[in-house]
Enzyme design. Structure first.
Site, PDB file in Angstrom:
ATOM      1  N   SER A   1       0.822  -1.222   0.000  1.00 47.11           N
ATOM      2  CA  SER A   1       0.000   0.000   0.000  1.00 47.11           C
ATOM      3  C   SER A   1       0.852   1.267   0.000  1.00 47.11           C
ATOM      4  O   SER A   1       0.323   2.364   0.170  1.00 47.11           O
ATOM      5  CB  SER A   1      -0.911   0.003   1.232  1.00 47.11           C
ATOM      6  OG  SER A   1      -0.128  -0.131   2.409  1.00 47.11           O
TER       7      SER A   1
ATOM      8  N   THR B   1      -1.822   3.838   4.441  1.00 53.04           N
ATOM      9  CA  THR B   1      -0.727   4.797   4.285  1.00 53.04           C
ATOM     10  C   THR B   1       0.311   4.657   5.396  1.00 53.04           C
ATOM     11  O   THR B   1      -0.057   4.381   6.538  1.00 53.04           O
ATOM     12  CB  THR B   1      -1.321   6.227   4.362  1.00 53.04           C
ATOM     13  OG1 THR B   1      -2.261   6.356   3.313  1.00 53.04           O
ATOM     14  CG2 THR B   1      -0.264   7.303   4.270  1.00 53.04           C
TER      15      THR B   1
ATOM     16  N   THR C   1       1.866   6.865   0.193  1.00 48.11           N
ATOM     17  CA  THR C   1       0.866   5.818  -0.050  1.00 48.11           C
ATOM     18  C   THR C   1       0.666   5.554  -1.539  1.00 48.11           C
ATOM     19  O   THR C   1       0.933   6.426  -2.368  1.00 48.11           O
ATOM     20  CB  THR C   1      -0.496   6.254   0.560  1.00 48.11           C
ATOM     21  OG1 THR C   1      -1.432   5.168   0.506  1.00 48.11           O
ATOM     22  CG2 THR C   1      -1.100   7.440  -0.170  1.00 48.11           C
TER      23      THR C   1
ATOM     24  N   ARG D   1      -7.205   9.534  -9.336  1.00 48.89           N
ATOM     25  CA  ARG D   1      -7.781   9.780  -8.004  1.00 48.89           C
ATOM     26  C   ARG D   1      -6.669  10.171  -7.021  1.00 48.89           C
ATOM     27  O   ARG D   1      -5.634   9.526  -6.941  1.00 48.89           O
ATOM     28  CB  ARG D   1      -8.494   8.528  -7.511  1.00 48.89           C
ATOM     29  CG  ARG D   1      -9.100   8.642  -6.095  1.00 48.89           C
ATOM     30  CD  ARG D   1      -8.173   8.146  -5.026  1.00 48.89           C
ATOM     31  NE  ARG D   1      -8.775   8.190  -3.693  1.00 48.89           N
ATOM     32  CZ  ARG D   1      -8.110   7.930  -2.568  1.00 48.89           C
ATOM     33  NH1 ARG D   1      -6.843   7.610  -2.609  1.00 48.89           N
ATOM     34  NH2 ARG D   1      -8.715   7.992  -1.404  1.00 48.89           N
TER      35      ARG D   1
ATOM     36  N   ASP E   1      -6.261  11.799   0.553  1.00 51.17           N
ATOM     37  CA  ASP E   1      -5.939  12.849   1.528  1.00 51.17           C
ATOM     38  C   ASP E   1      -4.433  13.043   1.701  1.00 51.17           C
ATOM     39  O   ASP E   1      -3.977  14.130   2.074  1.00 51.17           O
ATOM     40  CB  ASP E   1      -6.534  12.479   2.890  1.00 51.17           C
ATOM     41  CG  ASP E   1      -5.983  11.145   3.397  1.00 51.17           C
ATOM     42  OD1 ASP E   1      -5.952  10.175   2.606  1.00 51.17           O
ATOM     43  OD2 ASP E   1      -5.569  11.069   4.566  1.00 51.17           O
TER      44      ASP E   1
ATOM     45  N   GLY F   1      -9.360   8.203   2.320  1.00 50.94           N
ATOM     46  CA  GLY F   1      -8.942   9.587   2.181  1.00 50.94           C
ATOM     47  C   GLY F   1     -10.083  10.572   2.001  1.00 50.94           C
ATOM     48  O   GLY F   1     -10.032  11.703   2.493  1.00 50.94           O
TER      49      GLY F   1
END
Ligand code: ASP
Length: 260
Positions: A79, A184, A202, A212, A215, A238
């Site tokens: 991730s 993240t 992340t 996309r 956050d 996010g």
């Protein structure tokens, strides 16, 4: 401000917040300098690295970058960085941000492709430009111009997971389907001089729509820090974090005296 008062302010206000449901808190006047906090199990290697660097007297901002690099380069962490799960077209797009709590300077990259260590690119943005965030192709060009190497970030394992996801798609699936794999790495460092820095990195939500952005690269949403108030980093979906400007909110509440 006396050092003692400074210590009190900082240690009553350092927080790591998982807005996706889990809340991890690091607080208390009992701690002593320096401090390193990270999200998830996959930050273990990063925090071990941070410990070594902090003992050697490295600055918070350096420790944030170098510690997050460990997780970014680990192909087993699916991730973050190299080995991260790709978007719906099978392309790994990475987000990262870094912030210096002493100066409020910050840098970020979003939807960056082909570069293993987005946190380092974010730091370059912070230190060598007057901008804060670069995205997509522009971020990649900037990275390459600064000597970062282009690499294939899609490992066989991640590709296999992506193919499996594609095989299992059906005509009822849409972009509102339940959330996919994500996590993240977020790190808060308080160095031996009492300065703070935050960083997040992340690959975002697996199978996301290309382009996309979560956050994490949005300073104030996925991370924020200010030596005078504290620091927060977020992990979780996010979109939920962006909606409430999560990390800035947390830091401002701590500035008002809220416990982390
Ligand atoms: N916040 C990240 C994002 O939405 C994912 C995570 O932290 O789990 O991109």
């Amino acid at each position: 401000m006396k050092r003692r008062d400074f210590v009190k302010v900082i240690f009553s206000t350092i927080a790591v917040s998982g807005l996706g449901g889990k809340l991890k808190i690091m607080a208390g006047n009992k701690s002593s300098f320096p401090v390193a906090v990270g999200t998830w199990k996959h930050s273990k290697g990063a925090i071990e690295k941070a410990k070594v660097l902090l003992e050697k007297g490295f600055r918070a901002i350096d420790v944030v970058e170098k510690s997050i690099n460990i997780t970014e380069c680990d192909p087993d962490v699916m991730s973050v960085g190299y080995g991260g799960l790709p978007n719906e077209e099978g392309v790994v797009q990475l987000d990262a941000a870094i912030m210096d709590g002493a100066t409020l300077r910050c840098g970020a990259v979003a939807a960056l492709e082909g570069i293993k260590t987005p946190i380092s690119v974010a730091r370059k943005v912070m230190e060598t430009t007057k901008h804060i965030m670069l995205v997509g192709e522009g971020a990649k060009k900037f990275a390459l111009a600064n000597g970062f190497k282009e690499e294939n970030l899609l490992t066989d394992r991640a590709r296999e997971r992506w193919l499996e996801w594609k095989r299992n798609l059906n005509k009822n699936d849409n972009w509102l389907s339940p959330d996919q794999y994500h996590d993240t790495i977020g790190v808060i460092i308080l160095d031996s001089k009492g300065s703070m820095a935050t960083g997040v990195s992340t690959s975002g939500l697996a199978w996301k729509i290309p382009g996309r952005i979560g956050d994490s690269p949005i300073v104030g949403a996925g991370s924020y820090c200010d030596n005078q108030a504290g620091g927060a980093v977020a992990t979780g979906v996010g979109e939920e974090v962006i909606r409430v400007a999560g990390c800035h909110l947390i830091v401002e509440l701590m500035r008002m005296g809220w416990d982390p």
